[in-house]
Design an enzyme around this catalytic site. Structure first.
Site, PDB file in Angstrom:
ATOM      1  N   LYS A  54       1.194  -1.189  -0.242  1.00 53.32           N
ATOM      2  CA  LYS A  54       0.325   0.310  -0.520  1.00 53.32           C
ATOM      3  C   LYS A  54       0.735   1.299   0.207  1.00 53.32           C
ATOM      4  O   LYS A  54       0.404   1.976  -0.370  1.00 53.32           O
ATOM      5  CB  LYS A  54      -0.689  -0.040   1.060  1.00 53.32           C
ATOM      6  N   GLN A  98      -3.954  -1.597   9.585  1.00 56.86           N
ATOM      7  CA  GLN A  98      -4.803  -3.235   9.011  1.00 56.86           C
ATOM      8  C   GLN A  98      -5.438  -4.069   9.626  1.00 56.86           C
ATOM      9  O   GLN A  98      -4.596  -4.071  11.050  1.00 56.86           O
ATOM     10  CB  GLN A  98      -2.971  -3.828   8.521  1.00 56.86           C
ATOM     11  N   ASP A 121     -10.928   2.734   3.962  1.00 59.43           N
ATOM     12  CA  ASP A 121     -11.545   1.586   4.005  1.00 59.43           C
ATOM     13  C   ASP A 121     -12.646   0.998   4.314  1.00 59.43           C
ATOM     14  O   ASP A 121     -13.148   0.032   3.816  1.00 59.43           O
ATOM     15  CB  ASP A 121     -10.976   0.959   5.276  1.00 59.43           C
TER      16      ASP A 121
HETATM   17  N1  GUN Z   1      -6.651  -7.361   5.668  1.00 61.35           N
HETATM   18  C1  GUN Z   1      -6.829  -8.171   5.070  1.00 61.35           C
HETATM   19  N2  GUN Z   1      -7.249  -7.426   3.441  1.00 61.35           N
HETATM   20  C2  GUN Z   1      -8.281  -5.611   4.754  1.00 61.35           C
HETATM   21  C3  GUN Z   1      -8.516  -4.364   3.402  1.00 61.35           C
HETATM   22  O1  GUN Z   1      -8.813  -4.286   3.127  1.00 61.35           O
HETATM   23  N3  GUN Z   1      -7.628  -3.020   4.560  1.00 61.35           N
HETATM   24  C4  GUN Z   1      -8.052  -3.923   5.932  1.00 61.35           C
HETATM   25  N4  GUN Z   1      -7.458  -2.523   7.154  1.00 61.35           N
HETATM   26  N5  GUN Z   1      -7.133  -4.309   6.281  1.00 61.35           N
HETATM   27  C5  GUN Z   1      -7.403  -6.114   5.915  1.00 61.35           C
END
Ligand code: GUN
Length: 293
Positions: A54, A98, A121
């Protein structure tokens, strides 16, 4: 029949190119670069890899990223305190915590602490609540489900009136994907580990979104001929022919399903690249919203 392969890598690159062009225009107009804060708690290798991807995407698209790594034993107050500081920081347009968090932390409270305008998110209760209500729009749509719908639309699959089956009911993918499909006037069935006669339910699906996390669980004979199959699964399967000793497979048996489906996403190269592309799109949108555009 051989399915049309939906090329997620190509479509994600197109989304990224559009975002990069808009970021460059903003910077040329004297506006600040959009900024994404990433928060990683603990030392899960998979989470660290996702977060690094990211941050890399931000750099490639001309955006700023600010990484915060807290130890696995960080307290609830420490994590929420960091989120509060990021809420106040004008350089931070989007906040991504995350998931999963270590088990001792209250995930719901952490997500609730993120300012709605920075919730790129789309996991905060307010965003999900809006997604679940008729006639209301969330500020941000969760990235992976957003990517799934984007792939269907780019492939020209009709969602309105279709029978859609979502396999899996996670907060991150299955449930928001089902809500998005309802919002687009599909007739939606959500299946899970306790669904009776899963093959029979899946055989009704014009659209299948598989997000259950079980390698190659969905067999070709379960697929309705001509269906659109979006495979969210990323599972590793032992493969002695590979140097690493394994290969990635989805939740759908691709070789079988591609002979029956009308459209199918591969793994890798299907939904995977879309998640980050949609996160970048959401982060740009956050900057636009915060600058009153
Ligand atoms: N863990 C797995 N997929 C995601 C996501 O799209 N965002 C976040 N913050 N954590 C994740």
């Amino acid at each position: 029949m051989t399915a049309q392969i939906i090329d997620g890598k190509l479509i994600a690159q197109q989304v990224r190119d559009e975002v990069a062009a808009k970021v460059a225009q903003r910077v040329a107009a004297g506006k600040p670069k959009p900024g994404l804060a990433t928060v990683l708690v603990g030392d899960r290798v998979d989470s660290a890899t996702y977060v690094a991807s990211k941050q890399k995407a931000c750099a490639e698209l001309g955006m700023e990223s600010f990484h915060h790594h807290l130890p696995a034993d960080a307290t609830q107050e420490e994590v929420e305190g960091l989120v509060q500081r990021l809420n106040q920081d004008p350089k931070v347009n989007g906040i991504l915590v995350q998931l999963p968090l270590p088990a001792h932390l209250n995930e719901e409270r952490v997500l609730q602490a993120i300012s709605i305008e920075k919730d790129v998110d789309g996991f905060s209760p307010l965003n999900i609540g809006r997604l679940a209500q008729k006639g209301r729009e969330p500020l941000f749509v969760p990235c992976t489900p957003y990517g799934c719908i984007y792939l269907l639309e780019q492939a020209g699959v009709q969602i309105e009136g279709a029978n859609a089956v979502v396999l899996g009911r996670s907060n991150i993918v299955g449930m928001p994907a089902a809500l998005l499909l309802i919002g687009k006037n599909a007739t939606v069935t959500v299946c899970h580990s306790r669904t009776r006669d899963l093959p029979a339910v899946i055989r009704q699906a014009d659209i299948l979104i598989a997000a259950i996390g079980k390698a190659e669980m969905v067999r070709g004979e379960w697929i309705k001929p001509g269906a659109a199959v979006i495979d969210v699964g990323i599972n590793s399967k032992p493969d002695p022919s590979k140097k690493s000793g394994y290969r990635l497979v989805g939740d759908v048996n691709f070789d079988e399903a591609k002979e029956v489906a009308g459209y199918i996403t591969p793994v890798p190269g299907g939904v995977g690249p879309m998640t980050i592309a949609m996160l970048m799109k959401n982060t740009l949108r956050a900057a636009e919203i915060q600058q009153g555009e």
